[in-house]
Motif scaffolding. Structure first.
Motif, short mmCIF file in Angstrom:
data_model
loop_
_atom_site.label_atom_id
_atom_site.label_comp_id
_atom_site.label_asym_id
_atom_site.label_seq_id
_atom_site.Cartn_x
_atom_site.Cartn_y
_atom_site.Cartn_z
N GLU A 100 0.84 -1.20 0.00
CA GLU A 100 0.00 0.00 0.00
C GLU A 100 0.88 1.26 0.00
O GLU A 100 0.59 2.24 -0.68
N ARG A 101 1.99 1.21 0.73
CA ARG A 101 2.90 2.37 0.75
C ARG A 101 3.51 2.59 -0.63
O ARG A 101 3.61 3.73 -1.09
N ARG A 103 2.20 1.89 -3.44
CA ARG A 103 1.15 2.47 -4.29
C ARG A 103 1.00 3.96 -4.01
O ARG A 103 0.93 4.77 -4.92
N ARG A 104 0.97 4.32 -2.72
CA ARG A 104 0.84 5.74 -2.36
C ARG A 104 2.00 6.56 -2.93
O ARG A 104 1.81 7.65 -3.46
N ALA A 106 3.91 5.79 -5.50
CA ALA A 106 3.80 5.82 -6.97
C ALA A 106 2.77 6.85 -7.40
O ALA A 106 2.90 7.46 -8.47
N ASP A 107 1.76 7.07 -6.56
CA ASP A 107 0.73 8.09 -6.87
C ASP A 107 1.22 9.50 -6.56
O ASP A 107 0.47 10.46 -6.72
N GLY A 108 2.44 9.62 -6.04
CA GLY A 108 3.00 10.95 -5.79
C GLY A 108 2.97 11.40 -4.35
O GLY A 108 3.35 12.53 -4.04
N ALA A 109 2.50 10.54 -3.44
CA ALA A 109 2.48 10.92 -2.02
C ALA A 109 3.92 11.03 -1.50
O ALA A 109 4.83 10.38 -2.01
#
Ligand code: GDP
Length: 304
Positions: A100-101, A103-104, A106-109
């Motif tokens: 999940e981290r 993914r976050r 990769a989404d720019g978080a």
């Protein structure tokens, strides 16, 4: 004291002190955790030191000393069944956290936000901040060969002689606004009893970090990771030797933090700076809380 308590931490030692500090300082606690041991593996982004601190703060750390209590290892078993060389074990729910981290991110978080999400889902209200949102990675040179830290540590069992270490990316890393704010408003800054070279060293090597600590009006104290004259866990002695300290003792710890700390908490006599000599072994909640409280009182006295 008004203001917050800032703890600098690597894994085990710093995390245990942070847990004691949570009892003493409550939500006023901010932990700045080493991210130079982070690793991307199995599609997950694993941040071992911030996660260990969070697992300790949430009282979900497993007795083995890492990972979540009662986690299962079905995915690792499955990977082994596929012929994958599983040298870095992650429990199933631990793996979910890392996936999940990833993914976050990769989404720019920012890493800071991804770790804050985990804190929230674990119900931890104290702040756990990665030392930077920028990637910094420890590499270790053994027998003329450079390896990423986790491969040296986990795959190699920290058994190879250390020739050199390097913090890849550190020159481009910066402390986050959250870190600078926490340090500037702190009433006490405590360097936890973690490996000073490989766990705390990377935090202090982030450009502007050391100056921010020195600029803070808060007293800075370190808790020695040497207990009863010995290292309790991990390659602290080997890294101290590499850094030029013959003996793994309180004097070596004080030397590592020379010019930064106002005092040292240790279970031995150390010359040359204010020392609180006390039992520094943390075996249960009461001893963690006691050491945290004594350390804060000691820092308070140095601020006066
Ligand atoms: P790692 O990433 O888990 O290896 O952890 P750290 O760098 O945080 O910690 C390793 C150091 O923690 C070792 O030098 C240990 O001696 C120290 N340590 C572990 N438990 C304790 C404790 O209860 N008290 C003190 N003072 N140090 C401890």
């Amino acid at each position: 004291m008004g203001g917050g308590v800032v703890v600098l931490a690597g894994g085990t030692g710093g995390a245990k002190l942070a847990r004691g500090m949570l009892d003493v300082a409550g939500d006023e606690l901010t932990v700045i955790a080493n991210t130079a041991d982070d690793i991307e593996i199995y599609g997950a982004y694993v941040s071992p030191d911030p996660d260990l601190v969070l697992f300790w703060l949430a009282d979900v750390i497993d007795d083995r000393g890492w990972g979540l209590r009662d986690d299962t290892f079905a995915v690792m078993d499955g990977l082994r069944g596929l012929g994958v060389d599983v040298w870095f074990a992650l429990g199933d729910r631990d793996l979910a956290i890392g996936i999940e981290r990833a993914r976050r991110l990769a989404d720019g978080a920012r890493l800071t936000d991804a770790i804050a999400d985990l804190a929230a889902s674990l119900g931890v209200r104290a702040r756990v901040l990665p030392m930077s949102d920028d990637p910094v990675r420890t590499w270790v040179q053994c027998r003329a060969h450079w390896t990423p830290f986790q491969e040296f540590m986990i795959r190699g069992g920290a058994a190879e002689p250390i020739q050199n270490t390097r913090l890849r990316g550190v020159e481009n890393a910066r402390p986050t606004p959250e870190i600078l704010a926490a340090i500037a408003s702190a009433s006490a800054i405590v360097i936890g009893p973690s490996n000073p070279v490989i766990s705390i060293g990377p935090i202090l090597s982030v450009p502007m970090m050391r100056q921010a600590l020195l600029d803070s009006p808060a007293p800075i104290v370190a808790v020695s990771p040497i207990v009863g004259g010995a290292v309790l866990k991990g390659p602290t002695a080997a890294f101290l030797r590499w850094a030029g300290h013959e003996a793994a003792d309180g004097a070596a710890i004080a030397a590592c933090y020379d010019g930064l700390i106002d005092g040292l908490v240790a279970d031995e006599e150390v010359e040359g700076l204010p020392v609180l000599q006390t039992d520094t072994l943390m075996t249960d909640a009461a001893s963690r809380r006691r050491l945290a409280a004594e350390t804060l009182r000691f820092a308070e006295g140095l601020a006066a």
